[in-house]
Design a protein around this motif. Structure first.
Motif, mmCIF file in Angstrom:
data_model
loop_
_atom_site.group_PDB
_atom_site.id
_atom_site.type_symbol
_atom_site.label_atom_id
_atom_site.label_comp_id
_atom_site.label_asym_id
_atom_site.label_seq_id
_atom_site.Cartn_x
_atom_site.Cartn_y
_atom_site.Cartn_z
ATOM 1 N N GLU A 55 0.828 -1.209 0.000
ATOM 2 C CA GLU A 55 0.000 0.000 0.000
ATOM 3 C C GLU A 55 0.866 1.265 0.000
ATOM 4 O O GLU A 55 0.505 2.277 -0.598
ATOM 5 C CB GLU A 55 -0.914 0.003 1.232
ATOM 6 N N SER B 251 2.019 3.657 -6.214
ATOM 7 C CA SER B 251 1.324 4.939 -6.395
ATOM 8 C C SER B 251 -0.020 4.727 -7.086
ATOM 9 O O SER B 251 -0.301 3.663 -7.645
ATOM 10 C CB SER B 251 2.185 5.872 -7.245
ATOM 11 N N GLU B 252 -0.840 5.780 -7.063
ATOM 12 C CA GLU B 252 -2.146 5.714 -7.731
ATOM 13 C C GLU B 252 -1.968 5.490 -9.232
ATOM 14 O O GLU B 252 -2.715 4.737 -9.846
ATOM 15 C CB GLU B 252 -2.924 7.018 -7.485
ATOM 16 N N GLU C 219 0.419 3.904 -10.761
ATOM 17 C CA GLU C 219 0.797 2.510 -11.002
ATOM 18 C C GLU C 219 -0.410 1.588 -10.902
ATOM 19 O O GLU C 219 -0.536 0.621 -11.663
ATOM 20 C CB GLU C 219 1.869 2.073 -9.995
ATOM 21 N N LYS C 220 -1.279 1.874 -9.944
ATOM 22 C CA LYS C 220 -2.485 1.037 -9.798
ATOM 23 C C LYS C 220 -3.341 1.112 -11.061
ATOM 24 O O LYS C 220 -3.901 0.106 -11.500
ATOM 25 C CB LYS C 220 -3.306 1.510 -8.591
ATOM 26 N N GLU C 221 -3.424 2.304 -11.660
ATOM 27 C CA GLU C 221 -4.251 2.485 -12.853
ATOM 28 C C GLU C 221 -3.592 1.899 -14.099
ATOM 29 O O GLU C 221 -4.272 1.518 -15.047
ATOM 30 C CB GLU C 221 -4.531 3.977 -13.068
ATOM 31 N N GLN D 255 7.260 5.109 -1.127
ATOM 32 C CA GLN D 255 7.039 5.237 -2.574
ATOM 33 C C GLN D 255 7.971 6.299 -3.169
ATOM 34 O O GLN D 255 8.559 6.101 -4.235
ATOM 35 C CB GLN D 255 5.579 5.625 -2.824
ATOM 36 N N THR E 160 -0.810 12.436 -7.558
ATOM 37 C CA THR E 160 -1.943 13.084 -6.911
ATOM 38 C C THR E 160 -1.431 14.204 -6.009
ATOM 39 O O THR E 160 -0.259 14.229 -5.635
ATOM 40 C CB THR E 160 -2.750 12.084 -6.060
ATOM 41 N N GLU F 229 -2.121 14.591 -2.950
ATOM 42 C CA GLU F 229 -1.734 14.005 -1.668
ATOM 43 C C GLU F 229 -0.336 13.411 -1.743
ATOM 44 O O GLU F 229 0.463 13.544 -0.808
ATOM 45 C CB GLU F 229 -2.749 12.931 -1.245
ATOM 46 N N GLU F 230 0.004 12.755 -2.877
ATOM 47 C CA GLU F 230 1.356 12.208 -3.041
ATOM 48 C C GLU F 230 2.393 13.322 -3.043
ATOM 49 O O GLU F 230 3.474 13.197 -2.472
ATOM 50 C CB GLU F 230 1.433 11.380 -4.337
#
Length: 591
Positions: A151, A155-156, A158-160, A232, A339, A341-342
């Motif tokens: 988690e 990163s977001e 990478e998830k996408e 990350q 993002t 937030e990142e």
């Protein structure tokens, strides 16, 4: 933020080492103190009376018991289960008392900042300082650790992307290696939970720094970068740094300069600009802007330090994470997007580092940044270097850690020393052999990238001595270098003493420090301290129940040491026998 990458200026004047007469002249003119004493200091590590004069006989018996228990495979392999069973059977109070009489008492200084002060004062009275290290860890299951790591490291974007990206396997998270405690002996491990947890870690480090400043005038405190933010960012920034460095060496090969030592590679500026234009990485008119900083490229060549300047301060930290793509001929972001937030998480990590460094400077404490796994380390080293450039201008406050079991250790040390010369700040290093060898080898083999570790133990010893000798030579030439020899290896300690004598580096200069873990190798630490050498014990502390993961690893580490050598146990027996025969069995240390 003050820790975001800043400009590296290059000045050909002062590169390399000046002549000895020039050094002496500068020393006198700048009032750097009297000439070094020429007397040589010799130390005897077999003198048990001197080695153990800080310990009473019960403490020697405890050491013998603990070291002996560490040689039994069954006890070491099952130590966690046995401790859990003992706690259940004996009850919390009796269990904690038993631990304080054995393993906890041997390897841990106390439960909090107040309870550790008597031990710190006693060690200081016998010439040994302290590196405070709050050693509490979460007691997670393997499954919990893997979940947290995945988690925190994915990163977001990478998830996408569902795995379709330009990321290298080494710098991506892999579930089978998500539990970073596996194959690690002597290093604490932090897992990211959230930003509040990172703030809590920072507060703990701040208290540790304050305790170091309050207990002695020359203390150290240790921190770990993975405790201060989402890993990350460390993965991604490490990949960027490595890819830029690899691109530099590819360009060197184009100019017929492959295979040279890192600092010996100097790219011809005009040819470099033509190559960058031909590859399509940058437009011809823009190549001038790449090398326009103060003194940058004025010599007509570009070396690795100049090249590192290309990763500079940008308006957003995520804009640092761009890499050259030789297939498309473009500078591309490592990830398609970050993002908000990142972005905030990256900045917070840098802000926490900045806060710790300022606190260390305020309290007169030197801050050691521990080394970690090779997929995090390039970023950790670069961020530590940025702190050194800011905070090491007047004296060494920030120390970087170099793992000498790595093939690139010497290049890393020599490049950083050269940067400190050019920019005129104090170089601070802790040299270790390394804590992650088994994990690094296994991960490289299973995931499929080059093993970063030296092939043999002998090669690691050679690398350690090579790096150490380079820094000692730097000290000899009146540069502003400082090194901690963090080693339990008696041959390495003797090598250091021999080279210090040869180079005329006196212990009173406080340029070379020695470090060992609390409860181990007292026959090295205390004779060094009593001979006037700056020597330090890594002093862990924390509540009994919360340092059990640390104690578990300490038992495993001692098994390797104690099975390989009985020397420390023999010396302990010799001292007990000497005290018994001389009527000193009730000896109590006076200080």
């Amino acid at each position: 933020n003050p820790l975001v990458m800043v400009h590296i200026g290059t000045n050909d004047i002062g590169k390399g080492r000046p002549e000895v007469l020039q050094d002496k002249f500068k020393e006198l003119v700048q009032h750097r103190g009297p000439p070094r004493p020429k007397s040589k200091v010799s130390i005897e590590f077999e003198n048990t009376k001197e080695a153990y004069k800080s310990k009473d006989s019960l403490e020697l018996l405890r050491s013998l018991l603990v070291f002996k228990l560490c040689t039994y495979d069954f006890l070491v392999d099952k130590n966690k289960e046995l401790m859990t069973l003992s706690k259940k059977f004996l009850g919390k109070k009796i269990f904690e008392q038993l631990m304080k009489m054995t393993f906890y008492g041997q390897f841990v200084a106390g439960e909090d900042q107040e309870s550790i002060k008597p031990l710190i004062r006693r060690n200081r009275a016998f010439g040994v300082g302290s590196v405070l290290d709050y050693s509490v860890e979460e007691d997670l299951t393997q499954e919990e650790a893997e979940k947290k790591e995945m988690e925190a490291c994915v990163s977001e974007a990478e998830k996408e992307s569902h795995g379709v990206d330009h990321r290298e396997k080494k710098y991506k998270a892999h579930r089978q290696f998500g539990d970073r405690r596996g194959g690690v002996i002597s290093a604490r491990t932090y897992f990211y939970a959230d930003e509040a947890k990172c703030d809590h870690h920072m507060e703990t480090f701040l208290k540790c720094i304050q305790a170091s400043g309050g207990s002695s005038d020359d203390g150290f405190s240790a921190i770990k970068m993975t405790a201060l933010g989402r890993p990350q960012f460390l993965l991604q920034f490490s990949e960027v740094l490595v890819k830029w460095k690899r691109f530099f060496h590819l360009l060197a090969a184009e100019q017929g300069k492959a295979g040279l030592a890192a600092l010996d590679v100097k790219l011809e500026l005009k040819q470099l600009q033509e190559t960058l234009t031909k590859l399509g990485v940058v437009a011809k008119d823009d190549t001038q802007n790449w090398f326009t900083g103060e003194n940058l490229g004025l010599s007509g060549t570009v070396d690795l330090l100049d090249w590192n300047n290309l990763i500079d301060d940008r308006t957003k930290i995520s804009n640092l994470l761009v890499v050259p793509n030789l297939e498309t001929g473009q500078l591309e972001p490592l990830l398609n997007k970050f993002t908000e937030e990142e972005e905030r998480q990256m900045k917070r990590m840098l802000q926490r580092m900045d806060t710790l460094a300022k606190h260390a400077m305020k309290h007169g404490v030197r801050l050691m940044v521990d080394a970690e796994q090779t997929y995090f380390q390039p970023a950790i080293s670069r961020l530590t270097l940025e702190m050194q450039r800011i905070f090491n201008k007047e004296k060494p406050i920030i120390f970087n850690t170099y793992q000498c079991y790595l093939k690139e250790a010497y290049d890393n040390v020599s490049v950083d020393v050269e940067l400190s010369r050019r920019e005129d700040w104090y170089f601070g290093a802790k040299l270790v052999r390394g804590a992650y060898m088994q994990q690094e080898r296994t991960r490289a083999e299973e995931i499929g990238y080059e093993d970063p570790v030296n092939p043999t133990y002998e090669a690691t010893n050679e690398m350690y001595h090579k790096c150490l000798d380079y820094v000692l030579e730097e000290i000899k030439h009146n540069r502003r270098a400082n090194v901690m020899v963090a080693s339990h290896n008696e041959k390495t300690v003797k090598f250091t003493l021999h080279r210090m004598n040869q180079l005329g580096i006196h212990p009173s200069e406080n340029k070379v420090y020695f470090g060992q873990l609390l409860g181990m190798c007292d026959q090295i630490s205390f004779p060094l301290g009593q001979a006037g050498y700056p020597v330090y014990k890594y002093v862990p502390y924390g509540p009994v129940n919360e340092v059990i993961p640390y104690l578990s690893r300490r038992a495993q580490e001692n098994r390797g040491i104690m099975q390989g050598s009985q020397r420390e146990r023999v010396l302990l027996w010799n001292e007990l026998r000497r005290r018994l025969l001389s009527g000193e069995i009730m000896y109590r240390p006076a200080y």
